[in-house]
Structures are given as C-alpha cells and as structure tokens.
Motif scaffolding. Structure first.
Motif, PDB file in Angstrom:
ATOM      1  N   PRO A 293       0.806  -1.221   0.000  1.00  0.00           N
ATOM      2  CA  PRO A 293       0.000   0.000   0.000  1.00  0.00           C
ATOM      3  C   PRO A 293       0.841   1.274   0.000  1.00  0.00           C
ATOM      4  CG  PRO A 293      -0.026  -1.041   2.162  1.00  0.00           C
ATOM      5  CD  PRO A 293       0.654  -1.999   1.241  1.00  0.00           C
ATOM      6  N   ILE A 294       0.338   2.288  -0.694  1.00  0.00           N
ATOM      7  CA  ILE A 294       0.981   3.603  -0.751  1.00  0.00           C
ATOM      8  C   ILE A 294       0.132   4.582   0.055  1.00  0.00           C
ATOM      9  CG2 ILE A 294       1.790   5.457  -2.240  1.00  0.00           C
ATOM     10  CD1 ILE A 294       3.218   2.785  -2.667  1.00  0.00           C
ATOM     11  N   GLU A 295       0.767   5.282   0.976  1.00  0.00           N
ATOM     12  CA  GLU A 295       0.029   6.250   1.796  1.00  0.00           C
ATOM     13  C   GLU A 295       0.081   7.657   1.229  1.00  0.00           C
ATOM     14  OE1 GLU A 295       0.043   7.899   6.380  1.00  0.00           O
ATOM     15  OE2 GLU A 295       0.398   5.789   5.978  1.00  0.00           O
ATOM     16  N   ALA A 296       1.222   8.033   0.645  1.00  0.00           N
ATOM     17  CA  ALA A 296       1.355   9.401   0.140  1.00  0.00           C
ATOM     18  C   ALA A 296       2.470   9.473  -0.894  1.00  0.00           C
ATOM     19  CB  ALA A 296       1.647  10.366   1.289  1.00  0.00           C
ATOM     20  N   ILE A 297       2.354  10.457  -1.786  1.00  0.00           N
ATOM     21  CA  ILE A 297       3.367  10.713  -2.803  1.00  0.00           C
ATOM     22  C   ILE A 297       3.742  12.186  -2.745  1.00  0.00           C
ATOM     23  CG2 ILE A 297       3.858  10.756  -5.283  1.00  0.00           C
ATOM     24  CD1 ILE A 297       1.905   8.423  -5.597  1.00  0.00           C
ATOM     25  N   TYR A 298       5.050  12.462  -2.741  1.00  0.00           N
ATOM     26  CA  TYR A 298       5.552  13.832  -2.665  1.00  0.00           C
ATOM     27  C   TYR A 298       6.511  14.096  -3.824  1.00  0.00           C
ATOM     28  CZ  TYR A 298       3.912  14.014   2.229  1.00  0.00           C
ATOM     29  OH  TYR A 298       3.153  13.989   3.374  1.00  0.00           O
ATOM     30  N   SER A 299       6.723  15.365  -4.128  1.00  0.00           N
ATOM     31  CA  SER A 299       7.735  15.755  -5.103  1.00  0.00           C
ATOM     32  C   SER A 299       9.085  15.904  -4.397  1.00  0.00           C
ATOM     33  CB  SER A 299       7.353  17.079  -5.760  1.00  0.00           C
ATOM     34  OG  SER A 299       7.455  18.144  -4.824  1.00  0.00           O
ATOM     35  N   LEU A 300      10.157  16.034  -5.168  1.00  0.00           N
ATOM     36  CA  LEU A 300      11.480  16.237  -4.574  1.00  0.00           C
ATOM     37  C   LEU A 300      11.526  17.537  -3.774  1.00  0.00           C
ATOM     38  CD1 LEU A 300      13.845  15.158  -7.510  1.00  0.00           C
ATOM     39  CD2 LEU A 300      13.045  13.772  -5.574  1.00  0.00           C
ATOM     40  N   ASP A 301      10.835  18.557  -4.243  1.00  0.00           N
ATOM     41  CA  ASP A 301      10.824  19.834  -3.531  1.00  0.00           C
ATOM     42  C   ASP A 301      10.114  19.732  -2.173  1.00  0.00           C
ATOM     43  OD1 ASP A 301      12.225  21.392  -5.396  1.00  0.00           O
ATOM     44  OD2 ASP A 301      10.423  21.683  -6.611  1.00  0.00           O
ATOM     45  N   GLU A 302       9.309  18.706  -1.996  1.00  0.00           N
ATOM     46  CA  GLU A 302       8.585  18.503  -0.737  1.00  0.00           C
ATOM     47  C   GLU A 302       9.301  17.514   0.173  1.00  0.00           C
ATOM     48  OE1 GLU A 302       3.932  18.928  -1.996  1.00  0.00           O
ATOM     49  OE2 GLU A 302       5.022  17.235  -2.886  1.00  0.00           O
ATOM     50  N   ILE A 303      10.616  17.378   0.009  1.00  0.00           N
ATOM     51  CA  ILE A 303      11.364  16.337   0.710  1.00  0.00           C
ATOM     52  C   ILE A 303      11.243  16.448   2.231  1.00  0.00           C
ATOM     53  CG2 ILE A 303      13.515  17.667   0.577  1.00  0.00           C
ATOM     54  CD1 ILE A 303      13.089  13.805   0.615  1.00  0.00           C
ATOM     55  N   LYS A 304      11.229  17.643   2.780  1.00  0.00           N
ATOM     56  CA  LYS A 304      11.150  17.783   4.236  1.00  0.00           C
ATOM     57  C   LYS A 304       9.821  17.235   4.763  1.00  0.00           C
ATOM     58  CE  LYS A 304      14.242  21.792   4.445  1.00  0.00           C
ATOM     59  NZ  LYS A 304      15.353  21.105   5.142  1.00  0.00           N
ATOM     60  N   ALA A 305       8.730  17.566   4.096  1.00  0.00           N
ATOM     61  CA  ALA A 305       7.425  17.035   4.500  1.00  0.00           C
ATOM     62  C   ALA A 305       7.363  15.533   4.280  1.00  0.00           C
ATOM     63  CB  ALA A 305       6.321  17.726   3.709  1.00  0.00           C
ATOM     64  N   ALA A 306       7.998  15.063   3.209  1.00  0.00           N
ATOM     65  CA  ALA A 306       7.953  13.637   2.886  1.00  0.00           C
ATOM     66  C   ALA A 306       8.653  12.787   3.946  1.00  0.00           C
ATOM     67  CB  ALA A 306       8.598  13.401   1.519  1.00  0.00           C
ATOM     68  N   VAL A 307       9.863  13.184   4.359  1.00  0.00           N
ATOM     69  CA  VAL A 307      10.589  12.382   5.352  1.00  0.00           C
ATOM     70  C   VAL A 307       9.937  12.478   6.724  1.00  0.00           C
ATOM     71  CG1 VAL A 307      12.794  12.358   4.141  1.00  0.00           C
ATOM     72  CG2 VAL A 307      12.281  14.250   5.712  1.00  0.00           C
ATOM     73  N   THR A 308       9.332  13.626   7.025  1.00  0.00           N
ATOM     74  CA  THR A 308       8.590  13.758   8.295  1.00  0.00           C
ATOM     75  C   THR A 308       7.414  12.800   8.302  1.00  0.00           C
ATOM     76  OG1 THR A 308       9.228  16.087   8.514  1.00  0.00           O
ATOM     77  CG2 THR A 308       7.294  15.349   9.758  1.00  0.00           C
ATOM     78  N   HIS A 309       6.692  12.729   7.199  1.00  0.00           N
ATOM     79  CA  HIS A 309       5.557  11.814   7.074  1.00  0.00           C
ATOM     80  C   HIS A 309       6.026  10.367   7.163  1.00  0.00           C
ATOM     81  CE1 HIS A 309       1.596  10.835   4.710  1.00  0.00           C
ATOM     82  NE2 HIS A 309       1.815  10.000   5.700  1.00  0.00           N
ATOM     83  N   ALA A 310       7.099  10.043   6.463  1.00  0.00           N
ATOM     84  CA  ALA A 310       7.596   8.666   6.427  1.00  0.00           C
ATOM     85  C   ALA A 310       8.037   8.184   7.801  1.00  0.00           C
ATOM     86  CB  ALA A 310       8.744   8.544   5.436  1.00  0.00           C
TER      87      ALA A 310
END
Length: 323
Positions: A293-310
């Motif tokens: 399952p995939i919970e969320a998809i982010y762009s490279l520019d959203e890396i800070k939000a992406a790693v926080t979510h992960a």
C-alpha cells in the motif's frame, strides 16, 4: 537535474534539500536512469543520520532504490535504452541516477511504477529472511513492529507458505488490516506481557523464529518467546537501544541471534539463489499476491514534508517520492 542532497548528518527534515546538479554520464559498467518513483525506507532515514552500515561521503545524495527508464548505457551494460527497471544505488531521490547495470531488474508491464519502486529493499529482505529462518509449514514465526511495510509483506508470504505468524504492535489502529493480510495472532506490547502471551499461543513451545527490528525492551522480551533451537534474525533497531539478552536462555535453549543485512545476503548467496528470490518477488508483486500500500506521494521539492511523514508513528503505507 534536481536531486535531494545533504551536506552534514542530522535529522532528515532539517538537512535534506532538493538542489540542482549536473546530469552524469555513465561509465563502462553503468547506466543512466530517469527516475520515475522512489520510496522512503527506514534504511534511507538511518543513512542520512550516519547510522547505517554504508557511510555517506559528503555531500551525498539519498535514497537507495526506485524505478525508472534506462536513458543511456555504458559500453559493458547489457540492457536496452528505454527499458523500465527497478534499480538500487545511492541517490535514488533524484530526477536521474547513474548506477551499475548489475543492480537492475527489468520490470514487467503488469507491475505499476508505485510497486516497482519498492521492488528491491523490502520484498527481497522479506523473502530472504523467511527463507533464512528455516520455519516450516505449521510452525510459528514472530514479527516485531509488524505494521511496517516489510512486516506486512512477511505476513502475506508466511500465509501463502502455511507458516503461522504472531505480530507485535504498540497500537491497535491497524489490527483489522493485519488480520485481513493473514496474521494469526496480534500482541500489543504496550498492554500485554509478550512472553506469557506467546507461550499460551504456542502451547508453551515458543516460536521457531523471530524477525526483529525494534531492539531495546522489545528484543529482550522477544528472546524469551523463542523455543528450543530457535533463531532470531535482527534486521533493524528502530528504538536505537541495545537489548539486554538473557544468556542463560541462549545456552539452555540453544538459541541463535543473527544479524541480517540484505547487502551482505546478496553478496554471500549464489547466483541461482538470487535469481530464485528475484523471480519469486516479481511474481508475488506483479500478480498482486502481495500488496504494497501507498500512503502518500511527494515531489522532490517537498522532501522535508515527505521524510517527516515517512518517519511518523501510525503510518499504514509507504511514502513515495516522484520527481
């Protein structure tokens, strides 16, 4: 091109940034890949903090795996331009990556990008650890922190092989999902005595194997759940704490505690074993027998939000980056 880079070690959300960089030219044994998607795995988070088995050379890219299209090949690379492949290599969180052609696995058309992006790290680890555990049909295997992507994969693989599973959790949010995937028993370690519950479940025989990724008290208690001659494969330490091991139990139950690192497993097994596991992984994923399952998809520019979510507690699916 744009790529995620860090210049010093620390908390990923504080130090990771998407920067512009030159697109590299592949060497003789390398290929240039246009990245389509890449997951954020616990190993990626640890690498950025300099807590992983591979040490970064600063400044460094981040991300270990993904899916992409081969755009250019070196003179020794035996793969066609235009092939969609799963790949491994440091710097997967990028628009382009150069990596050795031996890391590539051509992806069947039936597998979507989101699944193919996760083809290597978790699926190979899950299948390889179940193989290494030696647990047979009808026997018990325990998975700590079983709500992780890898834990869910192990549950599904064991279900298909007739292996009974016990999964540990700290919250009950995802118990229904775990049961739907096929886990036989769930133990909330924040509410229940883990060894006592396992002994009751297994008729006081204990489990044949533990796949352990938490460390600290969870690992210490998991050792007490092991039956005579059982093995614990340790593939992570999410708590960043070492366990306290009862040496008496190890001696008198003849227990084995063994580290598992996919990089070393890939080096030590023969080519036929790697090929067998590769084909099993591709079959399981492309046919949908194992869900990722995939919970969320982010762009490279959203890396800070992406790693926080992960890195957040209670996550039920994988977080992906798409350039």
């Amino acid at each position: 091109m744009k790529k995620v880079v860090f210049h010093h070690f620390g908390k990923p959300a504080d130090i990771l940034n998407a920067e512009n960089a030159e697109t590299l030219t592949p060497g003789p044994d390398e290929v240039l890949i246009k990245v389509l998607a890449s997951p954020i795995n616990p190993s990626d988070i640890m690498f950025v903090q300099n807590l992983y088995g591979i040490r970064p050379h600063l400044p460094s890219g981040a991300g270990f795996e993904g899916v992409g299209i081969v755009e250019a090949v070196g003179t020794n690379a035996k793969i066609a331009v235009g092939t969609r492949v799963s790949f491994t290599g440091i710097g997967a969180w990028s628009e382009y990556i150069v990596t050795n052609h031996r890391t590539l696995i051509p992806v069947p058309d039936a597998m979507n990008d989101e699944t193919a992006a996760q083809l290597f790290v978790n699926p190979f680890t899950a299948v390889a650890m179940v193989e290494d555990s030696g647990v047979k049909e009808g026997e018990w295997l325990m998975i700590t922190a079983c709500t992780s992507a890898l834990g869910k994969m192990v549950i599904q693989i064991c279900k298909m092989r007739g292996i009974k599973t016990i999964g540990t959790v700290r919250r009950n949010d995802h118990n229904d999902e775990l049961k739907a995937l096929g886990v036989d028993e769930i133990i909330n370690t924040a509410e229940e005595n883990l060894p006592k519950r396992v002994q009751h479940i297994t008729n006081y025989e204990g489990v044949r194997a533990v796949l352990e990724c938490v460390g600290g008290d969870t690992a210490s208690e998991a050792v007490k759940c092991m039956g005579r001659g059982a093995i614990m494969l340790i593939y992570g330490v999410l708590s960043l704490q070492d366990p306290k091991i009862n040496i008496g139990l190890m001696i008198f139950r003849e227990l084995t505690l063994k580290g598992f690192w996919l990089t070393d497993w890939m080096r030590r097994v023969d080519g036929s074993t790697r090929q067998k596991v590769s084909q099993e992984v591709i079959t399981l994923l492309s046919t949908g027998q194992v869900k990722m399952p995939i919970e969320a998809i982010y762009s490279l520019d959203e890396i800070k939000a992406a790693v926080t979510h992960a890195d957040a507690h209670g996550r039920w699916g994988k977080v992906l980056l798409k350039p």
